[in-house]
Write a protein that holds these residues in place. Structure first.
Motif, short mmCIF file in Angstrom:
data_model
loop_
_atom_site.label_atom_id
_atom_site.label_comp_id
_atom_site.label_asym_id
_atom_site.label_seq_id
_atom_site.Cartn_x
_atom_site.Cartn_y
_atom_site.Cartn_z
N GLU A 434 0.81 -1.22 0.00
CA GLU A 434 0.00 0.00 0.00
C GLU A 434 0.85 1.27 0.00
N TYR A 435 2.08 1.17 0.46
CA TYR A 435 2.92 2.36 0.58
C TYR A 435 4.02 2.38 -0.47
N ARG A 436 3.71 1.88 -1.64
CA ARG A 436 4.69 1.85 -2.72
C ARG A 436 5.10 3.25 -3.15
N HIS A 437 4.24 4.25 -2.86
CA HIS A 437 4.55 5.63 -3.22
C HIS A 437 5.31 6.35 -2.11
N CYS A 438 5.84 5.61 -1.14
CA CYS A 438 6.55 6.20 0.00
C CYS A 438 7.98 5.69 0.07
N ILE A 439 8.82 6.42 0.76
CA ILE A 439 10.17 5.94 1.11
C ILE A 439 10.48 6.38 2.53
N ARG A 440 11.41 5.69 3.17
CA ARG A 440 11.86 6.06 4.51
C ARG A 440 13.33 6.43 4.45
N LEU A 441 13.69 7.53 5.12
CA LEU A 441 15.08 7.98 5.18
C LEU A 441 15.60 7.89 6.60
N ASN A 442 16.87 7.52 6.73
CA ASN A 442 17.57 7.48 8.01
C ASN A 442 18.50 8.69 8.07
N PHE A 443 18.37 9.54 9.09
CA PHE A 443 19.24 10.71 9.20
C PHE A 443 20.18 10.62 10.41
N SER A 444 20.46 9.40 10.89
CA SER A 444 21.28 9.26 12.10
C SER A 444 22.67 9.86 11.92
N VAL A 445 23.22 9.83 10.70
CA VAL A 445 24.57 10.38 10.47
C VAL A 445 24.51 11.62 9.58
N TYR A 446 23.34 12.21 9.43
CA TYR A 446 23.19 13.39 8.56
C TYR A 446 23.63 14.62 9.33
N ASP A 447 24.95 14.86 9.32
CA ASP A 447 25.56 15.87 10.19
C ASP A 447 26.18 17.03 9.43
N GLY A 448 25.72 17.27 8.21
CA GLY A 448 26.30 18.34 7.41
C GLY A 448 27.36 17.87 6.45
N ASN A 449 27.65 16.58 6.45
CA ASN A 449 28.62 16.02 5.51
C ASN A 449 28.19 16.32 4.08
N PRO A 450 29.05 16.96 3.27
CA PRO A 450 28.63 17.34 1.92
C PRO A 450 28.28 16.16 1.03
N ASP A 451 28.93 15.01 1.23
CA ASP A 451 28.59 13.84 0.42
C ASP A 451 27.17 13.37 0.70
N LEU A 452 26.77 13.37 1.97
CA LEU A 452 25.40 12.97 2.30
C LEU A 452 24.38 13.98 1.78
N ARG A 453 24.74 15.25 1.84
CA ARG A 453 23.83 16.28 1.30
C ARG A 453 23.65 16.09 -0.21
N ARG A 454 24.74 15.80 -0.91
CA ARG A 454 24.63 15.54 -2.35
C ARG A 454 23.79 14.30 -2.62
N ALA A 455 23.93 13.29 -1.74
CA ALA A 455 23.12 12.08 -1.90
C ALA A 455 21.63 12.40 -1.74
N LEU A 456 21.29 13.23 -0.75
CA LEU A 456 19.89 13.62 -0.58
C LEU A 456 19.38 14.41 -1.78
N ILE A 457 20.20 15.30 -2.30
CA ILE A 457 19.80 16.07 -3.48
C ILE A 457 19.56 15.13 -4.65
N ARG A 458 20.40 14.11 -4.78
CA ARG A 458 20.22 13.15 -5.89
C ARG A 458 18.92 12.35 -5.71
N VAL A 459 18.60 11.95 -4.46
CA VAL A 459 17.33 11.28 -4.21
C VAL A 459 16.17 12.20 -4.59
#
Length: 470
Positions: A434-459
């Motif tokens: 039923e939730y095929r139109h959803c995704i879940r994100l984990n932000f436990s290490v989302y600390d301003g790292n530019p690589d992770l920010r670029r990954a989020l932008i790509r998502v």
């Protein structure tokens, strides 16, 4: 059409299609104006129009929320088997890959000093054992280390509810605790009620045991729909209710005391066993944790399951069950299933919990994850398409994204994985996708790292491309 009318129409569509659900918060004026590149006055005008229509309501010092006057969609609350397949295991395996940007599996940040201290204690104890002259080794049989259970009981009594050491059974993480509880309460073919969306690990436990589920939708900010739960209890022989009411996975809400009391009252006439997954319960963003359902239990029918997996490290595999009246059954099942949990790790965990180390660690953890949520929310407001809504967790490190109907979270997951980015598709969180139109994100290490920010932008870009296919 004026700009505010476009914004109003877009939000109205989200509400009427239940992409924004009753009780769910709307974005702040600032974040939505930045996200849509319009003035705050435009957002204010749109919110005023939706309020006049009764679709949203203001709450002092909290913002705007979808009105509870909105009727929930009709749902089919009938038992069905669970068939999730191998996708969940693939996601867990992918989480161990060091080449992926970790926005997927619900693993904690392991860079905190407390974890290092625990492993130093574990190493010290291991060296001590290596030099012992005993000729034989011994299991640490259920219910587990007396010292660890004593220190857990002290911690739980101080932070949540009165608990005695003899009420606790040590398990190999929360997952084993839930599995043992299901086995103690239900038999193959029995029906278990769960909230929806529901953590896929819970659903897989039910699948492995040959049980059926009735999925009951969750109202964001409140928890499982109590009206539907009452209806289901009248119609079906429900053997147990399994839910995650405090810092829910994946929605991040906290079931507040009034709703907890109503839930206990509704289930009391049936003496319905409740299996409470409390693994995220101590990670709320407030200074004091919210009491679990177990704190309201006067008849021993709530089985609480938790662990160090989300607060210290998933690899420790030390959990606990407070089984109430099911103590003997669960203790025996623990013995015949895995015989024992590691005595070495139990001893190290008990030593670590001395001198209030764990309580200090939790305070730091909650403060850090709240800061990282703020970073993620700011970046999602800036980069995600305007058609995407996301949950505002009250604790933990998970956020649930709802995309327009027709979007394919599985496809976005596969595309992101091929580019070295791990996310979790929403289809795993129910039995029928039923939730095929959803995704879940984990932000436990989302600390301003530019690589992770670029990954989020790509998502965000992949989501925008998927919306463009509609």
């Amino acid at each position: 059409m004026k700009r505010y009318e476009q914004v109003t129409e877009n939000l109205r569509a989200h509400i009427e299609s239940y992409q924004l659900r009753p009780g769910e918060p709307l974005p702040s004026l600032r974040s939505l104006s930045e996200q849509l590149a319009v003035s705050k006055n435009t957002i204010i005008h749109a919110y005023q129009q939706l309020e006049a229509e009764g679709l949203i309501e203001p709450r002092p010092r909290q913002g705007f929320f979808v009105s509870h006057g909105q009727p929930l969609p009709e749902v089919s609350a009938s038992p069905r088997p669970v068939q999730l397949g191998a996708l969940a295991l693939n996601i867990i395996r992918a989480a161990s890959r060091s080449d992926l940007h970790p926005l997927g599996s619900a693993d904690p940040d392991t860079r905190f000093p407390a974890r290092a201290q625990l492993y130093k204690t574990l190493a010290k104890n291991a060296r001590h054992r290596a030099h012992q002259q005993s000729k034989i080794s011994h299991y640490q049989p259920p219910p587990g280390s007396d010292l660890l259970r004593s220190r857990l009981a002290h911690h739980i009594s101080e932070s949540a509810f009165a608990c005695k050491p003899q009420e606790i059974i040590i398990s190999n993480g929360t997952q084993e605790g839930i599995s043992l509880s299901l086995r103690a309460i239900a038999s193959q073919g029995d029906i278990i009620a769960v909230e929806s969306p529901s953590f896929y690990g819970t659903l897989q436990c039910i699948e492995a045991l040959g049980l059926k589920v009735v999925e009951i939708p969750t109202i964001p900010g409140e928890g499982i729909n109590l009206c539907l739960l009452e209806k289901v209890l009248n119609e079906w022989p429900i053997k147990a209710l399994l839910l995650n009411p405090n810092i829910n996975n994946p929605l991040g809400f906290q079931m507040h005391t009034g709703q907890q009391k109503k839930l206990m009252a509704i289930t009391e006439p049936y003496q319905l066993p409740i299996i409470e997954d409390d693994v995220f319960g101590e990670l709320n963003y407030q200074s004091h944790r919210h009491p679990p359902l177990k704190a309201l239990d006067t008849s021993g029918r709530v089985v609480l399951c938790s662990s160090f997996s989300k607060s210290l490290d998933t690899d420790i595999r030390i959990g606990w069950v407070i089984p109430g009246k099911f103590y003997e059954e669960i203790n025996y099942l623990k013995y015949v299933t895995t015989l024992a949990s590691s005595g070495l790790t139990q001893d190290a965990s008990a030593e670590f919990m001395a001198e209030r180390r764990f309580a200090r660690h939790l305070r730091r953890l909650k403060r850090t994850y709240r800061q990282r949520w703020d970073l993620l929310a700011e970046d999602m407001c800036r980069h995600m398409p305007g058609e995407v809504s996301f949950s505002h967790p009250e604790g933990g490190y998970l956020s649930w994204l709802e995309l327009p109907a027709g979007c394919d979270g599985d496809r976005i997951y596969q595309q992101a994985l091929s580019e070295g980015i791990a996310i979790t598709p929403g289809s795993l969180f129910s039995t029928q996708g039923e939730y095929r139109h959803c995704i879940r994100l984990n932000f436990s290490v989302y600390d301003g790292n530019p690589d992770l920010r670029r990954a989020l932008i790509r998502v965000s870009e992949l989501i925008r491309q998927d919306i463009g296919r509609l």
